[in-house]
Design a protein around this motif. Structure first.
Motif, mmCIF file in Angstrom:
data_model
loop_
_atom_site.group_PDB
_atom_site.id
_atom_site.type_symbol
_atom_site.label_atom_id
_atom_site.label_comp_id
_atom_site.label_asym_id
_atom_site.label_seq_id
_atom_site.Cartn_x
_atom_site.Cartn_y
_atom_site.Cartn_z
ATOM 1 N N SER A 97 33.750 -38.957 -56.520
ATOM 2 C CA SER A 97 34.318 -40.184 -55.966
ATOM 3 C C SER A 97 35.373 -40.805 -56.881
ATOM 4 O O SER A 97 36.155 -41.647 -56.442
ATOM 5 N N LEU A 98 35.404 -40.400 -58.156
ATOM 6 C CA LEU A 98 36.411 -40.942 -59.076
ATOM 7 C C LEU A 98 37.827 -40.524 -58.678
ATOM 8 O O LEU A 98 38.797 -41.159 -59.088
ATOM 9 N N HIS A 99 37.930 -39.470 -57.891
ATOM 10 C CA HIS A 99 39.247 -39.011 -57.443
ATOM 11 C C HIS A 99 39.792 -39.908 -56.340
ATOM 12 O O HIS A 99 40.955 -39.811 -55.973
ATOM 13 N N ASN A 100 38.939 -40.781 -55.828
ATOM 14 C CA ASN A 100 39.349 -41.728 -54.804
ATOM 15 C C ASN A 100 39.610 -43.057 -55.505
ATOM 16 O O ASN A 100 38.703 -43.652 -56.064
ATOM 17 N N GLY A 101 40.832 -43.538 -55.476
ATOM 18 C CA GLY A 101 41.210 -44.760 -56.181
ATOM 19 C C GLY A 101 40.479 -46.003 -55.723
ATOM 20 O O GLY A 101 40.426 -47.000 -56.437
ATOM 21 N N ASP A 102 39.887 -45.984 -54.528
ATOM 22 C CA ASP A 102 39.197 -47.164 -53.998
ATOM 23 C C ASP A 102 38.003 -47.563 -54.857
ATOM 24 O O ASP A 102 37.711 -48.750 -54.998
ATOM 25 N N ILE A 103 37.313 -46.591 -55.410
ATOM 26 C CA ILE A 103 36.107 -46.924 -56.185
ATOM 27 C C ILE A 103 36.460 -47.672 -57.464
ATOM 28 O O ILE A 103 35.726 -48.557 -57.887
ATOM 29 N N GLU A 104 37.610 -47.357 -58.035
ATOM 30 C CA GLU A 104 38.040 -48.093 -59.235
ATOM 31 C C GLU A 104 38.261 -49.571 -58.907
ATOM 32 O O GLU A 104 37.941 -50.446 -59.701
ATOM 33 N N LYS A 105 38.802 -49.852 -57.727
ATOM 34 C CA LYS A 105 39.006 -51.232 -57.301
ATOM 35 C C LYS A 105 37.659 -51.941 -57.119
ATOM 36 O O LYS A 105 37.505 -53.096 -57.522
ATOM 37 N N ILE A 106 36.673 -51.257 -56.563
ATOM 38 C CA ILE A 106 35.338 -51.839 -56.395
ATOM 39 C C ILE A 106 34.743 -52.178 -57.756
ATOM 40 O O ILE A 106 34.176 -53.253 -57.949
ATOM 41 N N ILE A 107 34.898 -51.274 -58.711
ATOM 42 C CA ILE A 107 34.372 -51.494 -60.063
ATOM 43 C C ILE A 107 35.018 -52.732 -60.683
ATOM 44 O O ILE A 107 34.339 -53.615 -61.202
ATOM 45 N N ARG A 108 36.340 -52.815 -60.604
ATOM 46 C CA ARG A 108 37.067 -53.969 -61.179
ATOM 47 C C ARG A 108 36.714 -55.266 -60.460
ATOM 48 O O ARG A 108 36.432 -56.285 -61.083
ATOM 49 N N ASP A 109 36.757 -55.241 -59.129
ATOM 50 C CA ASP A 109 36.510 -56.459 -58.346
ATOM 51 C C ASP A 109 35.099 -57.009 -58.531
ATOM 52 O O ASP A 109 34.863 -58.198 -58.325
ATOM 53 N N ASN A 110 34.157 -56.153 -58.908
ATOM 54 C CA ASN A 110 32.768 -56.575 -59.078
ATOM 55 C C ASN A 110 32.371 -56.744 -60.541
ATOM 56 O O ASN A 110 31.196 -56.903 -60.853
ATOM 57 N N ASN A 111 33.346 -56.706 -61.439
ATOM 58 C CA ASN A 111 33.084 -56.872 -62.874
ATOM 59 C C ASN A 111 31.991 -55.933 -63.370
ATOM 60 O O ASN A 111 31.136 -56.316 -64.171
ATOM 61 N N ALA A 112 32.020 -54.704 -62.881
ATOM 62 C CA ALA A 112 31.076 -53.681 -63.334
ATOM 63 C C ALA A 112 31.745 -52.897 -64.459
ATOM 64 O O ALA A 112 32.947 -53.019 -64.699
ATOM 65 N N ARG A 113 30.926 -52.106 -65.149
ATOM 66 C CA ARG A 113 31.513 -51.260 -66.191
ATOM 67 C C ARG A 113 30.856 -49.886 -66.153
ATOM 68 O O ARG A 113 29.693 -49.743 -65.779
ATOM 69 N N ILE A 114 31.632 -48.905 -66.559
ATOM 70 C CA ILE A 114 31.145 -47.531 -66.592
ATOM 71 C C ILE A 114 30.415 -47.326 -67.920
ATOM 72 O O ILE A 114 30.979 -47.573 -68.985
ATOM 73 N N LEU A 115 29.169 -46.857 -67.842
ATOM 74 C CA LEU A 115 28.380 -46.611 -69.055
ATOM 75 C C LEU A 115 28.522 -45.181 -69.542
ATOM 76 O O LEU A 115 28.537 -44.932 -70.737
ATOM 77 N N THR A 116 28.554 -44.239 -68.614
ATOM 78 C CA THR A 116 28.645 -42.828 -68.993
ATOM 79 C C THR A 116 29.267 -42.026 -67.858
ATOM 80 O O THR A 116 29.132 -42.402 -66.688
ATOM 81 N N ILE A 117 29.944 -40.955 -68.233
ATOM 82 C CA ILE A 117 30.525 -40.052 -67.242
ATOM 83 C C ILE A 117 30.137 -38.636 -67.629
ATOM 84 O O ILE A 117 30.286 -38.233 -68.780
ATOM 85 N N THR A 118 29.618 -37.880 -66.652
ATOM 86 C CA THR A 118 29.309 -36.460 -66.836
ATOM 87 C C THR A 118 30.087 -35.694 -65.771
ATOM 88 O O THR A 118 30.678 -36.308 -64.872
ATOM 89 N N PRO A 119 30.093 -34.373 -65.824
ATOM 90 C CA PRO A 119 30.780 -33.612 -64.775
ATOM 91 C C PRO A 119 30.198 -33.867 -63.367
ATOM 92 O O PRO A 119 30.920 -33.754 -62.380
ATOM 93 N N ASP A 120 28.927 -34.239 -63.274
ATOM 94 C CA ASP A 120 28.292 -34.408 -61.965
ATOM 95 C C ASP A 120 28.203 -35.850 -61.488
ATOM 96 O O ASP A 120 28.165 -36.113 -60.284
ATOM 97 N N TYR A 121 28.103 -36.790 -62.403
ATOM 98 C CA TYR A 121 27.908 -38.183 -61.998
ATOM 99 C C TYR A 121 28.434 -39.129 -63.073
ATOM 100 O O TYR A 121 28.709 -38.731 -64.195
ATOM 101 N N PHE A 122 28.566 -40.388 -62.694
ATOM 102 C CA PHE A 122 28.829 -41.453 -63.662
ATOM 103 C C PHE A 122 27.884 -42.605 -63.351
ATOM 104 O O PHE A 122 27.355 -42.719 -62.247
ATOM 105 N N VAL A 123 27.648 -43.448 -64.367
ATOM 106 C CA VAL A 123 26.719 -44.560 -64.218
ATOM 107 C C VAL A 123 27.471 -45.869 -64.434
ATOM 108 O O VAL A 123 28.169 -46.035 -65.428
ATOM 109 N N LEU A 124 27.307 -46.772 -63.462
ATOM 110 C CA LEU A 124 27.885 -48.106 -63.537
ATOM 111 C C LEU A 124 26.805 -49.123 -63.880
ATOM 112 O O LEU A 124 25.651 -48.959 -63.479
ATOM 113 N N GLU A 125 27.213 -50.176 -64.564
ATOM 114 C CA GLU A 125 26.320 -51.290 -64.874
ATOM 115 C C GLU A 125 26.939 -52.562 -64.311
ATOM 116 O O GLU A 125 28.141 -52.787 -64.437
ATOM 117 N N LYS A 126 26.109 -53.379 -63.684
ATOM 118 C CA LYS A 126 26.551 -54.681 -63.195
ATOM 119 C C LYS A 126 25.437 -55.693 -63.401
ATOM 120 O O LYS A 126 24.276 -55.395 -63.167
#
Length: 180
Positions: A97-126
């Motif tokens: 889903s990181l290849h879709n720019g929309d998710i980055e906007k959701i992360i920013r708009d919701n004041n979330a942050r990325i904790l970790t990124i792996t080849p299969d998944y990433f983890v957000l914190e809010k």
């Protein structure tokens, strides 16, 4: 009328105290929707933050029962406007889903942050109130949500200063008695 309340209980660190407190709610037919406990700024004193749906009258009776426990210093019932609180949520999402720019906007708009990124998944914190965390969950579901986990309420009571001074005095008395 039932509504959401925050109950704070200040206890000594004793094995089984969580069970003894929760049984009191169970006996009164009150479901605990959130329970968080941690040591306070005073060594040896723990604070339980319990969220429940109930009536004020029923909770006042519960508080009376809780305060009869030897390990409990004090217990309080708080309305929403008497506490400052937050909850924490973690969201595991497919890395595709990181290849879709929309998710980055959701992360920013919701004041979330990325904790970790792996080849299969990433983890957000809010952090936020439950409604905010659930709203973000719903926004993320179309992007390959794999897992969701939310903490209980963490709260600070707006008016607890005098009681905290009392607890600090108790800790000083206890420290002095240990020196003797």
């Amino acid at each position: 009328m039932q509504k959401e309340y925050t109950v704070t209980v200040y206890t000594e660190d004793r094995v089984g105290i969580t069970n003894r407190i929760s049984v009191i709610f169970t006996r009164r037919g009150i479901n605990i929707t959130s329970l968080t406990t941690a040591e306070t700024e005073i060594t040896g004193v723990y604070k339980f933050i319990i969220t429940v749906m109930s009536t004020r009258d029923r909770l006042e009776k519960v508080i009376g029962q809780i305060e009869k426990l030897i390990e409990v210093h004090r217990a309080f019932v708080h309305d929403e406007d008497e506490v400052v609180y937050q909850e924490l949520a973690l969201y595991k999402i497919s890395t595709k889903s990181l290849h879709n720019g929309d998710i980055e906007k959701i992360i920013r708009d919701n004041n979330a942050r990325i904790l970790t990124i792996t080849p299969d998944y990433f983890v957000l914190e809010k952090t936020g109130h439950q409604q905010e965390l659930i709203a973000m969950l719903q926004k993320l579901e179309p992007y390959g949500l794999i897992e969701y986990s939310k903490s209980g309420r963490v709260a600070i009571v707006k008016w607890s200063r005098r009681f905290h001074e009392h607890l600090k005095d108790l800790s000083l008395i206890e420290a002095d008695s240990l020196k003797d």
